[in-house]
Write an enzyme that holds these catalytic residues in place. Sequence first.
Site, PDB file in Angstrom:
ATOM      1  N   CYS A  25       0.806  -1.230   0.000  1.00 13.38           N
ATOM      2  CA  CYS A  25       0.000   0.000   0.000  1.00 13.38           C
ATOM      3  C   CYS A  25       0.840   1.282   0.000  1.00 13.38           C
ATOM      4  CB  CYS A  25      -0.940   0.011   1.190  1.00 13.38           C
ATOM      5  SG  CYS A  25      -1.545  -1.613   1.676  1.00 13.38           S
ATOM      6  N   ASP A  57      -4.763  -3.412   6.384  1.00 13.46           N
ATOM      7  CA  ASP A  57      -6.004  -4.110   6.744  1.00 13.46           C
ATOM      8  C   ASP A  57      -6.107  -5.459   6.054  1.00 13.46           C
ATOM      9  OD1 ASP A  57      -6.363  -1.299   7.363  1.00 13.46           O
ATOM     10  OD2 ASP A  57      -8.361  -1.926   7.953  1.00 13.46           O
ATOM     11  N   CYS A  98      -2.265   3.473   2.777  1.00 14.56           N
ATOM     12  CA  CYS A  98      -3.216   2.508   3.337  1.00 14.56           C
ATOM     13  C   CYS A  98      -4.219   3.204   4.267  1.00 14.56           C
ATOM     14  CB  CYS A  98      -2.450   1.418   4.080  1.00 14.56           C
ATOM     15  SG  CYS A  98      -3.428  -0.050   4.407  1.00 14.56           S
ATOM     16  N   ASP A  99      -5.349   2.526   4.456  1.00 11.20           N
ATOM     17  CA  ASP A  99      -6.544   3.120   5.070  1.00 11.20           C
ATOM     18  C   ASP A  99      -6.302   4.089   6.228  1.00 11.20           C
ATOM     19  OD1 ASP A  99      -7.272   0.976   3.488  1.00 11.20           O
ATOM     20  OD2 ASP A  99      -8.740   0.189   4.882  1.00 11.20           O
ATOM     21  N   LYS A 100      -5.619   3.632   7.276  1.00 11.85           N
ATOM     22  CA  LYS A 100      -5.559   4.443   8.504  1.00 11.85           C
ATOM     23  C   LYS A 100      -4.554   5.574   8.411  1.00 11.85           C
ATOM     24  CE  LYS A 100      -8.419   1.485   9.865  1.00 11.85           C
ATOM     25  NZ  LYS A 100      -8.332   0.755   8.588  1.00 11.85           N
ATOM     26  N   CYS A 170      -5.111  -0.469  -2.145  1.00  9.93           N
ATOM     27  CA  CYS A 170      -6.153  -1.289  -2.777  1.00  9.93           C
ATOM     28  C   CYS A 170      -6.887  -0.459  -3.823  1.00  9.93           C
ATOM     29  CB  CYS A 170      -7.154  -1.773  -1.742  1.00  9.93           C
ATOM     30  SG  CYS A 170      -6.457  -2.924  -0.570  1.00  9.93           S
ATOM     31  N   SER A 443     -15.048  -3.801   5.978  1.00 11.95           N
ATOM     32  CA  SER A 443     -14.154  -3.322   4.934  1.00 11.95           C
ATOM     33  C   SER A 443     -14.980  -2.631   3.863  1.00 11.95           C
ATOM     34  CB  SER A 443     -13.424  -4.513   4.329  1.00 11.95           C
ATOM     35  OG  SER A 443     -12.941  -4.185   3.053  1.00 11.95           O
TER      36      SER A 443
HETATM   37 FE1  FES Z   1      -3.642  -1.087   2.378  1.00 17.86          FE
HETATM   38 FE2  FES Z   1      -6.026  -1.762   1.264  1.00 17.86          FE
HETATM   39  S1  FES Z   1      -4.778  -2.935   2.641  1.00 17.86           S
HETATM   40  S2  FES Z   1      -4.894   0.071   1.086  1.00 17.86           S
END
Ligand code: FES
Length: 527
Positions: A25, A57, A98-100, A170, A443
């Site tokens: 990511c 994630d 990545c998400d967080k 992602c 998710s």
């Molecule tokens: Fe990192 Fe989806 S697991 S952006």
Amino acid sequence: MGLTEADWSKPLIGIATTWTGTMPCNMGQRDLAQHVAAGIRAAGGTPLEFNTIAISDNLTMGTPGMRASLVSREVIADSIELVGRSQRFDGLVCLVGCDKTVPGAVMAAIRLDLPTVVLYSGAMAPGRYHGRQVTIQDVWEAVGAHEAGRIGDEELAALERDACPGIGACTGHFTANTMATAVDFLGLGPIGLGSVTATDPEKPAAAEAAGRLAVDVVARDLRPSALVTEAALANAVTGVAGTGGSTNGVLHLLAIAEEAGVPLTLDTIDAIARRTPVVASLTPGGKYVAGDLHCAGGTAAVMKQLLPWLDGDALTVDGRTLAEHAAAAPDPDGEVLAPHDAPFKPGGALRVLRGNLAPEGAVVKLAGHEPHVLSGPARVFDSEADCKAGVYDGLVQPGEIVVVRYEGPSGAPGMPEMLGITSAIVGAGLGESVALVTDGRFSGATRGLMVGHVAPEAARGGPLAIVEDGDTITIDTEARTLQLDLSAELIAARLAGWTPPEPRATSGVLAKYARSVSSAATGAVTR
Ligand code: FES
């Protein structure tokens, strides 16, 4: 440090990267940071790079490691804040992926209130499997199908190899891309630069442009407090809703609002989502991925369609307003983007439910073909792992409402995402016939009728704690209610006899987090 006397008298710009070699990511950020630094130097500033953590994630999904993910948002925010406070930077560039890392960096930027540019390091290219475009979501659903015996080892392994063909976040419109969109709508993201995908040859130039911009932002003394206003947060919710974004967007925007001291409630989010048409066809709700949206004009083209529901006067970090960006954007192509008067879906894909099972609220994302009212007997699990085993063992029957509790911010701790379960449900062929109610999260890749973020959470005595197998639960997405069909007296009596479970984490960061985290209804921030 290789700096001259003259360098110290220039604007000192921190570059916070969330680079880590443990996941794809954010993997490009170490290189991208050098391009940001070159841009800063070229514009007359002095770059000072530092690094913080990130948790993937997808690498942790369905494992105890998933409990670390949401916690990492606070650590990312705290760590960037601490370096920012100690170094007395003049400005900041945050590289996020990545998400967080996206909300974490925004929260830190708000706390520091330094002139800041938040640059998304970019989404991954989609994979191709047997001629069709695939993402990590296909892998998760294949895992469920594999467990249910519907596909073999070889097919799962081949799909797993092909789905993620390089670095980047992602590629579906899951949480990372949802939050990258939100950052642009908040005004902190340089519009047109973040949406360049991670492996696009243009990305280094985008990073250099972000570095140059950072020096300019310092010169203009444009601070997050001037950008992240009530109107900007409403714009961000509109951007998330109008692109069919992830339910995690709700949680993170609540947290960002908390940091900014801006009033934003679940009810406001529901009202905005209700009126906002979905103008982007992005997976999982639609067909296309992040790179397609960039080619269709990116965030600015989305803004152009959503302008009737936006405060177009809101400023962005490059000095232009949302309306100015929208005016320069292309018209919708009818494939990735639709005109607002003929959208892909009407408003209300993201909804907030309340009722005796969720007095503080719960969040659901609708695909559009679900029944409005679903009522059925509860099948209760006290953990994600128990639920997954229950699905694989055939315990869950069509028509049931699956309850997964003690997975909230404090109880889990860390409010893990339930993609493992939802994929198991879809993989077992139950996606259309069972619903899920949980105090955990979902998710962005989740499909099916899944109600999450139930607050108060079970571990803190929310009514979810006293649901028993066979109790009737009714989800009414039209009336926006989540009801346990028991009398108030019986619920009160059961709650009076309920004792909280022993904390799952007794030491370390998870225990600290469990003690200090707020309700999901206020963004699950630590206090
Ligand atoms: Fe990192 Fe989806 S697991 S952006």
